[in-house]
Enzyme design. Structure first.
Site, PDB file in Angstrom:
ATOM      1  N   ASP A  48       0.847  -1.202   0.000  1.00 45.74           N
ATOM      2  CA  ASP A  48       0.000   0.000   0.000  1.00 45.74           C
ATOM      3  C   ASP A  48       0.878   1.246   0.000  1.00 45.74           C
ATOM      4  OD1 ASP A  48      -2.405  -1.348  -0.151  1.00 45.74           O
ATOM      5  OD2 ASP A  48      -2.561  -1.589   2.012  1.00 45.74           O
TER       6      ASP A  48
ATOM      7  N   LYS B  18       0.535  -8.219  -2.089  1.00 48.27           N
ATOM      8  CA  LYS B  18      -0.784  -7.750  -2.547  1.00 48.27           C
ATOM      9  C   LYS B  18      -0.638  -6.380  -3.212  1.00 48.27           C
ATOM     10  CE  LYS B  18      -4.232  -6.154   0.247  1.00 48.27           C
ATOM     11  NZ  LYS B  18      -4.870  -4.995  -0.431  1.00 48.27           N
TER      12      LYS B  18
ATOM     13  N   ASP C 181      -5.713  -6.960  -5.657  1.00 47.52           N
ATOM     14  CA  ASP C 181      -6.879  -6.641  -4.816  1.00 47.52           C
ATOM     15  C   ASP C 181      -7.500  -5.323  -5.284  1.00 47.52           C
ATOM     16  OD1 ASP C 181      -8.706  -6.588  -2.731  1.00 47.52           O
ATOM     17  OD2 ASP C 181      -7.268  -5.746  -1.297  1.00 47.52           O
TER      18      ASP C 181
ATOM     19  N   HIS D 258     -16.353  -3.936  -8.482  1.00 45.33           N
ATOM     20  CA  HIS D 258     -17.746  -3.788  -8.069  1.00 45.33           C
ATOM     21  C   HIS D 258     -18.420  -2.921  -9.128  1.00 45.33           C
ATOM     22  CE1 HIS D 258     -20.840  -2.364  -4.816  1.00 45.33           C
ATOM     23  NE2 HIS D 258     -21.372  -3.122  -5.745  1.00 45.33           N
TER      24      HIS D 258
ATOM     25  N   THR E  80     -19.016  -5.027 -17.099  1.00 49.58           N
ATOM     26  CA  THR E  80     -17.785  -4.305 -16.737  1.00 49.58           C
ATOM     27  C   THR E  80     -16.895  -5.156 -15.829  1.00 49.58           C
ATOM     28  OG1 THR E  80     -19.038  -2.266 -16.922  1.00 49.58           O
ATOM     29  CG2 THR E  80     -16.952  -2.129 -15.756  1.00 49.58           C
TER      30      THR E  80
ATOM     31  N   THR F 258     -13.388  -5.299   6.309  1.00 45.22           N
ATOM     32  CA  THR F 258     -13.018  -5.479   7.723  1.00 45.22           C
ATOM     33  C   THR F 258     -12.938  -4.151   8.482  1.00 45.22           C
ATOM     34  OG1 THR F 258     -10.706  -5.490   7.039  1.00 45.22           O
ATOM     35  CG2 THR F 258     -11.758  -7.629   7.321  1.00 45.22           C
TER      36      THR F 258
ATOM     37  N   ARG G 138       0.174  -2.845   7.661  1.00 52.29           N
ATOM     38  CA  ARG G 138       0.864  -1.827   8.455  1.00 52.29           C
ATOM     39  C   ARG G 138       1.641  -2.335   9.662  1.00 52.29           C
ATOM     40  NH1 ARG G 138      -4.341   1.888   8.180  1.00 52.29           N
ATOM     41  NH2 ARG G 138      -5.183  -0.228   7.965  1.00 52.29           N
TER      42      ARG G 138
HETATM   43  O1  LIG Z   1     -12.108  -6.364   3.894  1.00 52.04           O
HETATM   44  C1  LIG Z   1     -10.969  -6.012   3.538  1.00 52.04           C
HETATM   45  C2  LIG Z   1     -10.489  -6.221   2.262  1.00 52.04           C
HETATM   46  C3  LIG Z   1      -9.218  -5.832   1.950  1.00 52.04           C
HETATM   47  N1  LIG Z   1      -8.433  -5.219   2.852  1.00 52.04           N
HETATM   48  C4  LIG Z   1      -7.057  -4.846   2.439  1.00 52.04           C
HETATM   49  O2  LIG Z   1      -6.109  -5.546   3.248  1.00 52.04           O
HETATM   50  C5  LIG Z   1      -5.043  -4.696   3.606  1.00 52.04           C
HETATM   51  C6  LIG Z   1      -4.954  -4.598   5.097  1.00 52.04           C
HETATM   52  O3  LIG Z   1      -3.885  -3.781   5.456  1.00 52.04           O
HETATM   53  P1  LIG Z   1      -3.525  -3.440   6.976  1.00 52.04           P
HETATM   54  O4  LIG Z   1      -2.458  -2.409   6.841  1.00 52.04           O
HETATM   55  O5  LIG Z   1      -3.043  -4.726   7.590  1.00 52.04           O
HETATM   56  O6  LIG Z   1      -4.751  -2.920   7.637  1.00 52.04           O
HETATM   57  C7  LIG Z   1      -5.272  -3.367   2.917  1.00 52.04           C
HETATM   58  O7  LIG Z   1      -4.512  -3.350   1.736  1.00 52.04           O
HETATM   59  C8  LIG Z   1      -6.754  -3.364   2.561  1.00 52.04           C
HETATM   60  O8  LIG Z   1      -7.015  -2.703   1.352  1.00 52.04           O
HETATM   61  C9  LIG Z   1      -8.889  -5.007   4.115  1.00 52.04           C
HETATM   62  O9  LIG Z   1      -8.194  -4.452   4.995  1.00 52.04           O
HETATM   63  N2  LIG Z   1     -10.161  -5.424   4.436  1.00 52.04           N
END
Ligand SMILES: O=c1ccn([C@@H]2O[C@H](COP(=O)(O)O)[C@@H](O)[C@H]2O)c(=O)[nH]1
Length: 240
Positions: free
Chosen positions: A12, A33, A60, A64, A69, A124, A216
């Site tokens: 990220d 990812k 990822d 949607h 599409t 989440t 993170r």
């Molecule tokens: O429901 C979801 C779907 C995708 N994510 C992705 O996972 C990582 C989590 O990163 P952290 O830094 O461990 O929080 C992030 O790239 C999200 O886009 C998610 O968190 N929840």
């Protein structure tokens, strides 16, 4: 599979240079990812760079949209030869089915194995309050997540993304062959940030997760290498 190969680390970051710096800093990470921020910045270039380094790739982009599409985007993404692709289950049965077909077509065109398609159940970062009061969905959160996972499974997807809190129920209902990928994973010593349904890596694996997405706590740590080693060591010590 070694436990460290079940940890997916998100890139990220805003640029290819930042991403490659992380990949080179953490050579033991085998599964990376690529999410919205990095893909919007680099496009498929980052995919080629990771494949060149023999890394597994979770693309990822959380498609949607309307079925046509979603199918088009999945077809193109599948031709890159990535391992996992996400689609929001709330895109609906028709979009999910069309995506499953398009993944096979795209992989054939790209001459690579088809990716596993996994459905996002409920982000989440959302909790029961968000579901009920903001999204106005009048269903208990675990039931909603289960229904989205079942919709993904019935529509031909290979698995689902859920929080560690729902993984045990999904494993029981959807079976052992349904891939369960869990973000919202936080070692006890790390900060929760914007995750709202989080558990520790050990608890997530014990509940039945196939893969953990841990960002993170590793990538934003003062010492990412030490954080990665600490997570792997803590898991290895438990024998999971
Ligand atoms: O429901 C979801 C779907 C995708 N994510 C992705 O996972 C990582 C989590 O990163 P952290 O830094 O461990 O929080 C992030 O790239 C999200 O886009 C998610 O968190 N929840």
């Amino acid at each position: 599979m070694k436990v460290e190969d079940r940890i997916i680390v998100p890139l990220d970051v805003p640029s290819k240079e930042d991403a490659i710096a992380l990949v080179e800093l953490l050579p033991e990470v085998s599964f990376w990812k690529v999410g919205l921020e990095l893909f919007v910045s680099t496009g498929p270039e980052i995919i080629h760079a990771l494949k060149h380094r023999q890394k597994r790739i979770f693309l990822d982009l959380k498609f949607h949209d309307i079925p046509n599409t979603v199918a088009g985007a999945t077809r193109v993404a599948a031709a890159y030869g990535v391992d996992l692709i996400t689609i929001h289950a709330v895109a609906g049965r028709n979009a999910l089915k069309r995506a499953a077909e398009a993944a096979v077509e795209g992989a054939l065109a790209g001459g690579c194995p088809p990716p596993k398609l996994i459905g996002i159940t409920l982000l989440t970062s959302l909790n029961s309050r968000d579901l009920a009061f903001d999204l106005k969905i009048p269903v208990e959160l675990p039931e909603f997540v289960l229904q989205m996972a079942l919709l993904a499974q019935e529509s031909g997807l290979n698995g689902a993304v859920c929080s560690p809190m729902e993984v045990s129920q999904l494993r029981q209902v959807c079976g052992d062959d349904f891939l369960l990928v869990c973000p919202g994973v936080r070692p006890q010593w790390s900060e929760q940030g914007d995750q709202r349904r989080a558990m520790t890596p050990l608890a997530a694996l014990q509940a039945g997760a196939d893969y953990l997405v841990i960002g993170r706590p590793i990538t934003a740590a003062d010492d990412p290498v030490a954080a990665w080693n600490r997570i792997c060591k803590e898991l290895a010590a438990t024998g999971v």
